[in-house]
Design a protein around this motif. Sequence first.
Motif, PDB file in Angstrom:
ATOM      1  N   LEU A 114      63.181  14.668  35.085  1.00 20.47           N
ATOM      2  CA  LEU A 114      62.835  15.608  34.009  1.00 20.47           C
ATOM      3  C   LEU A 114      61.468  16.237  34.263  1.00 20.47           C
ATOM      4  CD1 LEU A 114      64.143  13.522  31.000  1.00 20.47           C
ATOM      5  CD2 LEU A 114      65.009  15.760  31.708  1.00 20.47           C
ATOM      6  N   GLU A 115      60.504  15.438  34.695  1.00 19.21           N
ATOM      7  CA  GLU A 115      59.158  15.957  34.988  1.00 19.21           C
ATOM      8  C   GLU A 115      59.165  16.933  36.159  1.00 19.21           C
ATOM      9  OE1 GLU A 115      56.248  12.880  35.498  1.00 19.21           O
ATOM     10  OE2 GLU A 115      56.625  12.045  33.503  1.00 19.21           O
ATOM     11  N   ASP A 116      59.981  16.648  37.172  1.00 24.31           N
ATOM     12  CA  ASP A 116      60.049  17.492  38.370  1.00 24.31           C
ATOM     13  C   ASP A 116      60.943  18.716  38.186  1.00 24.31           C
ATOM     14  OD1 ASP A 116      58.474  15.592  39.544  1.00 24.31           O
ATOM     15  OD2 ASP A 116      60.087  14.693  40.739  1.00 24.31           O
ATOM     16  N   GLY A 117      61.632  18.803  37.067  1.00 30.38           N
ATOM     17  CA  GLY A 117      62.546  19.918  36.834  1.00 30.38           C
ATOM     18  C   GLY A 117      63.893  19.753  37.504  1.00 30.38           C
ATOM     19  N   GLN A 118      64.180  18.567  38.018  1.00 29.31           N
ATOM     20  CA  GLN A 118      65.479  18.306  38.643  1.00 29.31           C
ATOM     21  C   GLN A 118      66.565  18.078  37.605  1.00 29.31           C
ATOM     22  OE1 GLN A 118      65.037  15.040  41.335  1.00 29.31           O
ATOM     23  NE2 GLN A 118      63.259  15.932  42.322  1.00 29.31           N
ATOM     24  N   ALA A 119      66.171  17.779  36.374  1.00 35.45           N
ATOM     25  CA  ALA A 119      67.111  17.597  35.270  1.00 35.45           C
ATOM     26  C   ALA A 119      66.548  18.336  34.064  1.00 35.45           C
ATOM     27  CB  ALA A 119      67.288  16.115  34.961  1.00 35.45           C
ATOM     28  N   VAL A 120      67.430  18.678  33.135  1.00 34.36           N
ATOM     29  CA  VAL A 120      67.033  19.387  31.922  1.00 34.36           C
ATOM     30  C   VAL A 120      67.477  18.558  30.727  1.00 34.36           C
ATOM     31  CG1 VAL A 120      67.273  21.518  30.591  1.00 34.36           C
ATOM     32  CG2 VAL A 120      67.330  21.592  33.085  1.00 34.36           C
ATOM     33  N   ALA A 121      66.595  18.442  29.726  1.00 35.36           N
ATOM     34  CA  ALA A 121      66.920  17.672  28.522  1.00 35.36           C
ATOM     35  C   ALA A 121      67.290  18.614  27.385  1.00 35.36           C
ATOM     36  CB  ALA A 121      65.730  16.811  28.119  1.00 35.36           C
ATOM     37  N   PHE A 122      68.300  18.207  26.637  1.00 33.63           N
ATOM     38  CA  PHE A 122      68.790  18.974  25.503  1.00 33.63           C
ATOM     39  C   PHE A 122      68.798  18.114  24.254  1.00 33.63           C
ATOM     40  CE2 PHE A 122      70.701  20.699  29.317  1.00 33.63           C
ATOM     41  CZ  PHE A 122      70.470  22.056  29.174  1.00 33.63           C
ATOM     42  N   LEU A 123      68.728  18.786  23.096  1.00 34.02           N
ATOM     43  CA  LEU A 123      68.843  18.092  21.825  1.00 34.02           C
ATOM     44  C   LEU A 123      70.317  17.837  21.556  1.00 34.02           C
ATOM     45  CD1 LEU A 123      67.710  17.013  19.155  1.00 34.02           C
ATOM     46  CD2 LEU A 123      67.751  19.365  18.287  1.00 34.02           C
TER      47      LEU A 123
END
Length: 163
Positions: A114-123
């Motif tokens: 998540l920090e590296d932008g390799q994954a995206v978090a959603f609500l």
Amino acid sequence: MSGRLLASIIVVFSLLFGVALYYTQVYAYYDRIAAEDVNLTLVNASTNEPEPFIANDIEAIDGSSSPIRFRACFTSAMSTAAMTETYVTYPDPTPLNAPGWFDCFDAQEIGAALEDGQAVAFLGEKNIHDGVDRVIAVYPDGRAFAWHQLNEKYDEDSSQPLE
């Protein structure tokens, strides 16, 4: 009673207590959830309402002792680009550790992605429990993870009084 006997009793009692405490923290309060009983949603950016989210290969655990014990691993057929255009992203995702026996969920790896932008978090759902949001992180390859996280109601900087 001799000192050795008393020391032995204390050591045995301490060991038994330690084993019981470990078991309760790692195993006793978690239950596996059947895939058909897991209802995943994502909040639509235009309506601000949760919508059903189709997930495959779901593995999930939850605990009745705390609203933040939920963890899930699954796959998504939807691309992260399409999801980013459709659903609300989560501003400060912080995956929480899962018990070691639930080995599909690695909080450190998910957090780093998540920090590296390799994954995206959603609500996934706002206030799934009072002061707790469901967060869903998705990788470009379709791997996805969900957990419950305390929301702004419990921020240290929040000016709202706790109820």
